[in-house]
Design an enzyme around this catalytic site. Structure first.
Site, mmCIF file in Angstrom:
data_model
loop_
_atom_site.group_PDB
_atom_site.id
_atom_site.type_symbol
_atom_site.label_atom_id
_atom_site.label_comp_id
_atom_site.label_asym_id
_atom_site.label_seq_id
_atom_site.Cartn_x
_atom_site.Cartn_y
_atom_site.Cartn_z
ATOM 1 N N MET A 152 0.852 -1.193 0.000
ATOM 2 C CA MET A 152 0.000 0.000 0.000
ATOM 3 C C MET A 152 0.894 1.250 0.000
ATOM 4 S SD MET A 152 -3.463 -0.940 2.009
ATOM 5 C CE MET A 152 -2.905 -0.706 3.686
ATOM 6 N N GLY A 153 2.164 1.088 -0.387
ATOM 7 C CA GLY A 153 3.062 2.237 -0.497
ATOM 8 C C GLY A 153 3.626 2.681 0.840
ATOM 9 N N ALA A 154 4.151 3.925 0.883
ATOM 10 C CA ALA A 154 4.908 4.427 2.034
ATOM 11 C C ALA A 154 5.979 3.380 2.374
ATOM 12 C CB ALA A 154 3.999 4.723 3.226
ATOM 13 N N HIS B 111 9.403 -3.586 3.240
ATOM 14 C CA HIS B 111 8.982 -3.820 1.847
ATOM 15 C C HIS B 111 10.198 -4.110 0.967
ATOM 16 C CE1 HIS B 111 5.685 -0.864 3.109
ATOM 17 N NE2 HIS B 111 4.999 -1.933 2.750
ATOM 18 N N GLN C 13 -10.375 -2.700 2.634
ATOM 19 C CA GLN C 13 -9.850 -3.333 3.853
ATOM 20 C C GLN C 13 -9.817 -2.387 5.044
ATOM 21 O OE1 GLN C 13 -5.921 -4.139 1.793
ATOM 22 N NE2 GLN C 13 -5.121 -3.874 3.853
ATOM 23 N N GLY D 224 5.019 -10.292 4.194
ATOM 24 C CA GLY D 224 5.753 -10.259 5.463
ATOM 25 C C GLY D 224 5.043 -11.087 6.536
ATOM 26 N N ASP E 89 2.494 -9.393 9.330
ATOM 27 C CA ASP E 89 1.030 -9.481 9.300
ATOM 28 C C ASP E 89 0.655 -10.961 9.282
ATOM 29 O OD1 ASP E 89 0.551 -6.617 9.119
ATOM 30 O OD2 ASP E 89 1.526 -6.786 7.176
ATOM 31 N N ARG F 229 2.572 2.532 9.235
ATOM 32 C CA ARG F 229 1.752 3.262 10.219
ATOM 33 C C ARG F 229 2.559 3.712 11.433
ATOM 34 N NH1 ARG F 229 -2.795 -0.570 8.729
ATOM 35 N NH2 ARG F 229 -4.512 0.745 7.994
HETATM 36 O O1 PAF Z 1 -0.083 -5.790 3.725
HETATM 37 C C1 PAF Z 1 -0.506 -4.882 2.971
HETATM 38 O O2 PAF Z 1 0.173 -3.888 2.709
HETATM 39 C C2 PAF Z 1 -1.885 -5.009 2.364
HETATM 40 O O3 PAF Z 1 -2.775 -5.609 3.239
HETATM 41 C C3 PAF Z 1 -1.886 -5.720 0.999
HETATM 42 C C4 PAF Z 1 -1.433 -7.163 1.105
HETATM 43 C C5 PAF Z 1 -0.986 -4.965 0.019
HETATM 44 C C6 PAF Z 1 -3.304 -5.723 0.422
HETATM 45 O O4 PAF Z 1 -3.809 -4.444 0.256
#
Ligand code: PAF
Length: 209
Positions: free
Chosen positions: A29-31, A36, A60, A149, A152, A189
């Site tokens: 989701m960037g940032a 990542h 989500q 990852g 999560d 976050r």
């Molecule tokens: O983990 C995340 O960043 C998000 O939940 C994902 C897997 C990109 C789905 O939007």
């Protein structure tokens, strides 16, 4: 050169041209942060091509959650992707690109045994949103492997189950959590935390150890 793909059509055409080569896919989701980047480095090692997606997925987020203020840093993210020599990024130009059918389209509902516990208990619908967007992204990009990852943990279980249950032809690769020296897991976050909250958050990892 980093290829920037803004539409489903462009992504599908790119993948079609490259179908013979192995593709590693890192949905985000960037940032972007070091967590990542470690997934991308692994993907680059294990595949001929690496594709990253950046999409803040509205389905989500709960109605009272941080969809609007979720960090969006496209320029910095693209710089990082270029420095890592990622091959392509899917950056949908609008929410409609992923949800052309709006609110009324098909949703992927993971098994209750995985979603009615832990985080899912407090975020009704969250894992349906995650499973739906991940399925759409996997169907569009048709990767050989996709990287997630272990930070999560519950999300990873949901995604492994969905790949299995829907017979998706992709290897889901779980990757180690990256942490700050304090032990705090890296997360987009974390920037919401003031110094005191950051210290408290880091103590969770110490307590668990
Ligand atoms: O983990 C995340 O960043 C998000 O939940 C994902 C897997 C990109 C789905 O939007």
């Amino acid at each position: 050169m980093l290829k920037i793909l803004r539409t489903r059509k462009a992504l599908q055409a790119w993948r079609k041209r490259e179908l013979k080569r192995t593709l590693g896919f890192v949905p985000t989701m960037g940032a972007l942060h070091e967590g990542h980047l470690s997934l991308m480095r692994r993907s680059k090692k294990e595949n001929a091509l690496t594709l990253v997606s950046i999409f803040v997925n509205p389905t989500q987020f709960g109605p009272k959650e941080d969809f609007r203020k979720y960090p969006r840093r496209e320029r910095e993210d693209l710089k990082l992707l270029r420095s890592l020599k990622v091959d392509a990024v899917f950056l949908p130009k609008s929410i409609r690109e992923i949800y052309p059918e709006g609110e009324s389209g098909t949703r992927i509902v993971p098994p209750a045994s995985l979603t009615e516990i832990l985080e899912g208990q407090f975020r009704p619908g969250h894992f349906t949103g995650v499973a739906t967007v991940v399925t759409k992204l996997l169907m569009l990009s048709r990767p050989t492997r996709s990287y997630f990852g272990k930070k999560d943990f519950q999300q990873l279980q949901v995604i492994e189950a969905l790949a299995n249950d829907l017979f998706l032809d992709v290897e889901i690769v779980p990757c180690e959590t990256k942490r700050a020296p304090s032990g705090l897991a890296l997360s987009s976050r974390n920037q919401y935390l003031d110094p005191e909250a950051r210290t408290r958050a880091a103590s969770l990892s110490a307590i668990l150890k």
